[in-house]
Design an enzyme around this catalytic site. Structure first.
Site, short mmCIF file in Angstrom:
data_model
loop_
_atom_site.label_atom_id
_atom_site.label_comp_id
_atom_site.label_asym_id
_atom_site.label_seq_id
_atom_site.Cartn_x
_atom_site.Cartn_y
_atom_site.Cartn_z
N SER A 17 -4.86 -4.71 3.49
CA SER A 17 -4.71 -3.26 3.29
C SER A 17 -6.05 -2.67 2.88
O SER A 17 -6.87 -3.35 2.26
CB SER A 17 -3.68 -3.00 2.20
OG SER A 17 -3.72 -1.66 1.75
N SER A 18 -6.24 -1.41 3.18
CA SER A 18 -7.49 -0.75 2.78
C SER A 18 -7.58 -0.58 1.27
O SER A 18 -8.66 -0.30 0.73
CB SER A 18 -7.60 0.62 3.46
OG SER A 18 -6.52 1.45 3.10
N LYS A 66 -3.26 -8.90 -2.15
CA LYS A 66 -3.82 -8.91 -0.79
C LYS A 66 -5.20 -9.57 -0.77
O LYS A 66 -5.54 -10.28 0.18
CB LYS A 66 -3.88 -7.49 -0.24
CG LYS A 66 -2.53 -6.92 0.18
CD LYS A 66 -1.93 -7.75 1.29
CE LYS A 66 -0.61 -7.19 1.78
NZ LYS A 66 -0.03 -8.01 2.87
N HIS A 95 5.17 6.03 1.34
CA HIS A 95 3.80 6.52 1.31
C HIS A 95 3.80 8.02 1.60
O HIS A 95 4.83 8.61 1.95
CB HIS A 95 2.94 5.76 2.31
CG HIS A 95 2.67 4.35 1.89
ND1 HIS A 95 3.38 3.28 2.37
CD2 HIS A 95 1.78 3.84 1.01
CE1 HIS A 95 2.93 2.16 1.82
NE2 HIS A 95 1.97 2.47 0.98
#
Length: 317
Positions: free
Chosen positions: A112-113, A145, A184
């Site tokens: 994930s960013s 992550k 989100h």
């Protein structure tokens, strides 16, 4: 698209019912891959190491797309930090280790960013990983992550296991989560504006100031990139996947209100957190390989709202 995977290759998509996993399954089917392995949570609890090992011992997949994860927005991350770090560490550890043990040819791990520092230089390059403090509102998920990335790198270094790690930007699309407590920002806005329109409300509340900038990628574009990179990329280094375009939350809210057809006012609740001020991925590495996103944001939002309307009974809300 022609894949190095043979149409008959045994392919396990972990998290096939989720936003990303379902899109990967669609893309694989469109590419002619017919031997897809999927298991629901009832059939296989990915946090159970013994169960995951049994599955891999029996199924023996050739390739693995690791799209399973516990995900959520700012509220969910803030409310359940222990759940986010525990479940994600267990899921990815169990799958990566079992895949290596059973000689999977290649594994694709989806990060994930949010792994990048809160105040990372913009746009964020792959080498910015671990160069600063994380955004506090989602650090539990981000740390899990990062551990997954490092596990893939460690298994490649020690065992020669072909595991690659992709860092997607903010995703949206068909099959998204529209629950206001765990979703989100984009799907949450779609639901908020839709309900305001149906109930003829005069205004919609938007969390924060509206000034933060975000990048969005349609999940079908991500699935396309996953297949492309499974075919064209093999490296210990992570690789960003995004659109390369950013939009303020205020402009995003306007796009969503237009797609939904809400005609009221937008009210910004500045007592709520903004999160990271800016999140844009540098996708030059991916672009140099020959892949670019195809779905523009306005069209993607309209497509996602259409899916929401057509799937009201099954949409997570």
């Amino acid at each position: 698209m022609a894949l190095s995977l043979a149409p008959s290759s045994s392919i396990y998509v972990a998290g096939h019912r989720g936003l990303v996993g379902s899109a990967i399954c669609r893309a694989l089917a469109q590419a002619g891959c017919t031997n897809l392995l999927t298991r629901t949570h009832v059939e296989l609890d990915l946090t159970d190491q013994a169960a995951v090992r049994r599955f891999f011992d029996e199924a023996r997949p050739d390739f693995v797309f690791l799209a399973a994860a516990k995900v959520g927005g700012i509220h969910a991350n803030n409310s359940s930090p222990a759940d986010f770090i525990r479940d994600n560490l267990l899921i990815q550890t169990n799958i990566i280790d079992a895949a290596w043990r059973n000689r999977v040819k290649k594994l694709l791990f989806l990060g994930s960013s949010c792994i990048y520092p809160k105040f990372s230089p913009q746009p964020m390059k792959e080498e910015h990983l671990l160069s600063g403090a994380l955004e506090p509102t989602n650090e539990w998920y981000a740390i899990a992550k990062i551990a997954g990335i490092k596990m893939c790198q460690a298994y490649r270094k020690q065992h020669g296991f072909d595991a690659i790690s992709l860092m997607p930007t903010n995703l949206y699309g068909s099959g998204d989560n529209f629950d206001l407590h765990s979703s989100h920002v984009l799907p949450a806005l779609i639901r908020k504006f839709h309900e305001a329109k149906i109930n003829k409300l005069p205004e919609v509340e938007i969390w924060g100031t509206g000034t933060p900038k975000r990048e969005f990628l349609h999940v079908d574009d991500l699935a396309s990139a996953c297949l492309f990179l499974m075919d064209h990329y093999s490296s210990t280094e992570i690789i960003n996947v995004g659109s390369g375009q950013e939009v303020t939350i205020a402009d995003l809210a306007t796009l969503v209100s237009e797609a939904v057809g809400f005609r009221g006012e937008l009210r910004y609740n500045t007592t709520m957190p903004d999160g990271t001020p800016r999140k844009l991925l540098d996708v030059s590495k991916l672009s140099a390989l020959g892949w670019k996103s195809q779905i523009v944001l306005r069209d993607g939002i309209a497509d996602t709202y259409s899916w929401f309307l057509e799937n009201a009974l099954v949409a997570r809300r």
